[in-house]
Scaffold this active site. Sequence first.
Site, mmCIF file in Angstrom:
data_model
loop_
_atom_site.group_PDB
_atom_site.id
_atom_site.type_symbol
_atom_site.label_atom_id
_atom_site.label_comp_id
_atom_site.label_asym_id
_atom_site.label_seq_id
_atom_site.Cartn_x
_atom_site.Cartn_y
_atom_site.Cartn_z
ATOM 1 N N SER A 133 32.763 47.530 40.749
ATOM 2 C CA SER A 133 33.000 46.101 40.577
ATOM 3 C C SER A 133 33.223 45.481 41.942
ATOM 4 O O SER A 133 33.644 46.169 42.883
ATOM 5 C CB SER A 133 34.251 45.900 39.718
ATOM 6 O OG SER A 133 34.644 44.543 39.721
ATOM 7 N N TYR A 146 43.526 46.584 38.215
ATOM 8 C CA TYR A 146 42.077 46.738 38.069
ATOM 9 C C TYR A 146 41.421 46.923 39.438
ATOM 10 O O TYR A 146 40.555 47.787 39.611
ATOM 11 C CB TYR A 146 41.508 45.508 37.347
ATOM 12 C CG TYR A 146 40.024 45.579 37.099
ATOM 13 C CD1 TYR A 146 39.474 46.585 36.309
ATOM 14 C CD2 TYR A 146 39.161 44.619 37.642
ATOM 15 C CE1 TYR A 146 38.110 46.647 36.079
ATOM 16 C CE2 TYR A 146 37.800 44.673 37.412
ATOM 17 C CZ TYR A 146 37.269 45.691 36.635
ATOM 18 O OH TYR A 146 35.916 45.743 36.417
HETATM 19 C C1 8X3 Z 1 34.625 42.418 36.937
HETATM 20 C C2 8X3 Z 1 34.634 41.506 38.102
HETATM 21 O O1 8X3 Z 1 35.813 39.447 39.029
HETATM 22 O O2 8X3 Z 1 36.678 40.314 36.961
HETATM 23 O O3 8X3 Z 1 34.489 43.743 37.271
HETATM 24 O O4 8X3 Z 1 37.066 41.487 38.999
HETATM 25 S S1 8X3 Z 1 36.119 40.680 38.259
#
Ligand code: 8X3
Length: 247
Positions: A133, A146
């Site tokens: 990502s 994340y």
């Molecule tokens: C998803 C991209 O912008 O939500 O993997 O981090 S973001």
Amino acid sequence: MTPQRTAVVTGASSGIGAATARALAAEGFRVFCAARRLERIEALADEIGGEAVACDVTDAASVAGLAEAVGDTLHVLVNNAGGAFGSDPVATADPEQWRAMYDVNVLGTLQVTQALLPALRASGDGLVLNVGSTAGRIAYEGGGGYTAAKHGTQVLTETLRLELCGEPIRVSEIAPGMVRTEEFSTVRFGGDQEKADAVYAGVPDPLVAEDVADAIAWIATRPSHVNVDELVIRPRAQAAQHKVHRV
Ligand code: 8X3
């Protein structure tokens, strides 16, 4: 006749995973569609002439079952299963959500890769393609767990490429930015559709799963000596994580 090339796609029950399974099938691959939700992947496998394999990438026994279903050789592994859970700041985030993100985005990728490496090696022309990502390239508020996990996916990918140098296995990462899929943001915000919709509000054209799948299929169909190390892909409206054009 050359035998049909094979691919495994994890997280194939929806979004980028399902679109990737379709795109690889369209390129002639026999695709093993792996995910926890069997009904969904059975329908997909029927549609594309592939195989459905129930698999939770965070569960070692389940991953061993996937390796057994795949058999002795495999050409392409797309480690797509992943996701974001929660959007709390570091000060108050739930460690369990962080653990779950590390579990699926990093350890899941690790376990599936470990289990399928022998088959990828045996094919004589393997590819491990990890879905990272843009969150693996930068930090943003509320994204700590994340972004940490996707940075982990990136480093795992780089390390594997170094360690496999000299073997007939390519190692790639695709790092998508804003992609509007049916589940990603809804899952992130615990089912709060309003918050999920706000992510894409006014953005003229976020990427869709098919855009990313198209790029994955491109990487997977380059000649064997061409290793696309990493490919960052965003909608035109997103020049950077915090620079999004909205109308
Ligand atoms: C998803 C991209 O912008 O939500 O993997 O981090 S973001």
